[in-house]
Write a protein that holds these residues in place. Structure first.
Motif, mmCIF file in Angstrom:
data_model
loop_
_atom_site.group_PDB
_atom_site.id
_atom_site.type_symbol
_atom_site.label_atom_id
_atom_site.label_comp_id
_atom_site.label_asym_id
_atom_site.label_seq_id
_atom_site.Cartn_x
_atom_site.Cartn_y
_atom_site.Cartn_z
ATOM 1 N N UNK A 136 0.831 -1.196 0.000
ATOM 2 C CA UNK A 136 0.000 0.000 0.000
ATOM 3 C C UNK A 136 0.876 1.260 0.000
ATOM 4 N N UNK A 137 0.470 2.249 -0.779
ATOM 5 C CA UNK A 137 1.220 3.494 -0.839
ATOM 6 C C UNK A 137 0.295 4.693 -0.938
ATOM 7 N N UNK A 138 0.902 5.856 -1.060
ATOM 8 C CA UNK A 138 0.184 7.120 -1.129
ATOM 9 C C UNK A 138 0.452 7.784 -2.474
ATOM 10 N N UNK A 139 -0.601 8.287 -3.095
ATOM 11 C CA UNK A 139 -0.457 8.988 -4.364
ATOM 12 C C UNK A 139 0.130 10.367 -4.100
ATOM 13 N N UNK A 140 1.184 10.717 -4.847
ATOM 14 C CA UNK A 140 1.806 12.020 -4.658
ATOM 15 C C UNK A 140 2.140 12.637 -6.015
ATOM 16 N N UNK A 141 1.637 13.833 -6.250
ATOM 17 C CA UNK A 141 1.980 14.650 -7.409
ATOM 18 C C UNK A 141 2.335 16.045 -6.910
ATOM 19 N N UNK A 142 3.275 16.676 -7.567
ATOM 20 C CA UNK A 142 3.602 18.043 -7.188
ATOM 21 C C UNK A 142 2.539 18.994 -7.745
ATOM 22 N N UNK A 143 2.505 20.207 -7.191
ATOM 23 C CA UNK A 143 1.562 21.206 -7.684
ATOM 24 C C UNK A 143 1.882 21.627 -9.116
ATOM 25 N N UNK A 144 3.099 21.335 -9.584
ATOM 26 C CA UNK A 144 3.430 21.620 -10.980
ATOM 27 C C UNK A 144 2.529 20.820 -11.923
ATOM 28 N N UNK A 145 2.116 19.620 -11.470
ATOM 29 C CA UNK A 145 1.269 18.764 -12.290
ATOM 30 C C UNK A 145 -0.184 18.768 -11.849
ATOM 31 N N UNK A 146 -0.422 18.978 -10.571
ATOM 32 C CA UNK A 146 -1.792 18.977 -10.074
ATOM 33 C C UNK A 146 -1.971 20.146 -9.105
ATOM 34 N N UNK A 147 -2.312 21.318 -9.642
ATOM 35 C CA UNK A 147 -2.460 22.496 -8.778
ATOM 36 C C UNK A 147 -3.605 22.381 -7.790
ATOM 37 N N UNK A 148 -4.525 21.447 -8.034
ATOM 38 C CA UNK A 148 -5.691 21.313 -7.159
ATOM 39 C C UNK A 148 -5.356 20.569 -5.874
ATOM 40 N N UNK A 149 -4.707 19.414 -5.988
ATOM 41 C CA UNK A 149 -4.400 18.599 -4.809
ATOM 42 C C UNK A 149 -2.949 18.128 -4.830
ATOM 43 N N UNK A 150 -2.060 18.944 -5.394
ATOM 44 C CA UNK A 150 -0.654 18.595 -5.434
ATOM 45 C C UNK A 150 0.056 18.865 -4.119
ATOM 46 N N UNK A 151 1.240 18.283 -3.976
ATOM 47 C CA UNK A 151 2.111 18.449 -2.816
ATOM 48 C C UNK A 151 1.517 17.870 -1.528
ATOM 49 N N UNK B 194 -11.902 15.589 -14.618
ATOM 50 C CA UNK B 194 -10.574 16.218 -14.543
ATOM 51 C C UNK B 194 -10.697 17.599 -13.913
ATOM 52 N N UNK B 195 -10.970 17.657 -12.606
ATOM 53 C CA UNK B 195 -11.160 18.965 -11.969
ATOM 54 C C UNK B 195 -9.911 19.833 -11.978
ATOM 55 N N UNK B 196 -8.729 19.224 -12.214
ATOM 56 C CA UNK B 196 -7.504 20.005 -12.264
ATOM 57 C C UNK B 196 -7.309 20.710 -13.595
ATOM 58 N N UNK B 197 -8.200 20.452 -14.577
ATOM 59 C CA UNK B 197 -8.111 21.107 -15.880
ATOM 60 C C UNK B 197 -7.156 20.389 -16.818
ATOM 61 N N UNK B 198 -6.716 21.070 -17.846
ATOM 62 C CA UNK B 198 -5.763 20.504 -18.803
ATOM 63 C C UNK B 198 -4.442 20.268 -18.075
ATOM 64 N N UNK B 199 -3.933 19.035 -18.166
ATOM 65 C CA UNK B 199 -2.791 18.702 -17.326
ATOM 66 C C UNK B 199 -1.995 17.530 -17.888
ATOM 67 N N UNK B 200 -0.817 17.358 -17.340
ATOM 68 C CA UNK B 200 -0.076 16.104 -17.429
ATOM 69 C C UNK B 200 -0.038 15.496 -16.035
ATOM 70 N N UNK B 201 0.148 14.181 -15.950
ATOM 71 C CA UNK B 201 0.143 13.516 -14.657
ATOM 72 C C UNK B 201 1.508 13.522 -13.983
#
Length: 223
Positions: free
Chosen positions: A66-81, A136-143
């Protein structure tokens, strides 16, 4: 398998491909979408989700811890970091031959290195006459990964959810627009394209649902 559209390049593998996987029956997955936990990170309680990570070995499909999903705000400004936690995929789902087949399609088409880690997101987006659902609530994005696959399981009383690919975040340079129907998938080189899926709303009276698997490599999960 019926390949509908493919674009290939020489820098970091393929660009993107849309295809229908006739060897995989999406209906076998449908019952497992009925008890997904709500995504606690998105306001509105219209998105439901599970997430697990796997490695394909010579002995088969191995579920990783089991792990935790982590994206930086550079890729997901909505729920990044932030570390986001989701419940694991159902054991009975993971045991299905069709589930293994889907991961193998992803591995083979993307030419993943041996032992590569794959994240599998199981996602339901809901909508009602009073409220649209936003895949895609974060809008146009890369993962922020290398490869992404969106595989459509079911569309029930919904309109919308058209998948778009762009060469820039501005959204002015669309190269692909397609509503994915059950059994269809799009594979995307995440280093080369931005993606977005439009909101869903009911096609008729009552509520609607859209069910998909999203696969990524690397998984973006951390311990």
């Amino acid at each position: 398998m019926q390949e509908v559209f493919v674009s290939t390049g020489f820098e970091f593998g393929f660009l993107f491909c849309m295809r229908t996987e006739n060897a995989i029956d999406p209906t076998v997955f449908k019952p497992f979408f009925n008890d997904l936990p709500v995504d606690p990170n998105i306001e509105g309680h219209y998105r439901y989700r599970r997430l697990s990570r796997f490695r394909i070995t010579d002995d088969g499909i191995m579920r990783l811890p089991h792990g935790y999903l982590f994206q930086s705000k550079d890729y997901n400004p909505l729920v990044g970091d932030i570390k986001r936690e989701f419940e694991e995929l159902d054991d009975e789902l993971v045991k299905l031959d069709m589930f293994s087949a889907l991961l193998l399609v992803f591995r083979d088409f993307c030419a993943l290195r041996p032992g590569a880690e794959i994240g599998v997101h199981q996602i339901r987006t809901t909508c009602s006459p009073e409220s649209f659902g936003d895949p895609a609530p974060e809008g146009i994005h890369r993962d922020g990964t290398d490869f992404v696959c969106i595989y459509s399981i079911d569309r029930n009383n919904v309109e919308g959810a058209e998948t778009h690919l762009y060469t820039s975040e501005s959204g002015e340079s669309s190269v692909f627009n397609k509503t994915l129907y059950p059994g269809e998938l799009v594979l995307v080189n995440d280093r080369r394209f931005f993606h977005y899926t439009t909101p869903v709303h009911p096609a008729g009276e009552g509520n609607g649902t859209r069910d998909v698997f999203v696969l990524t490599c690397p998984s973006l999960l951390v311990d």
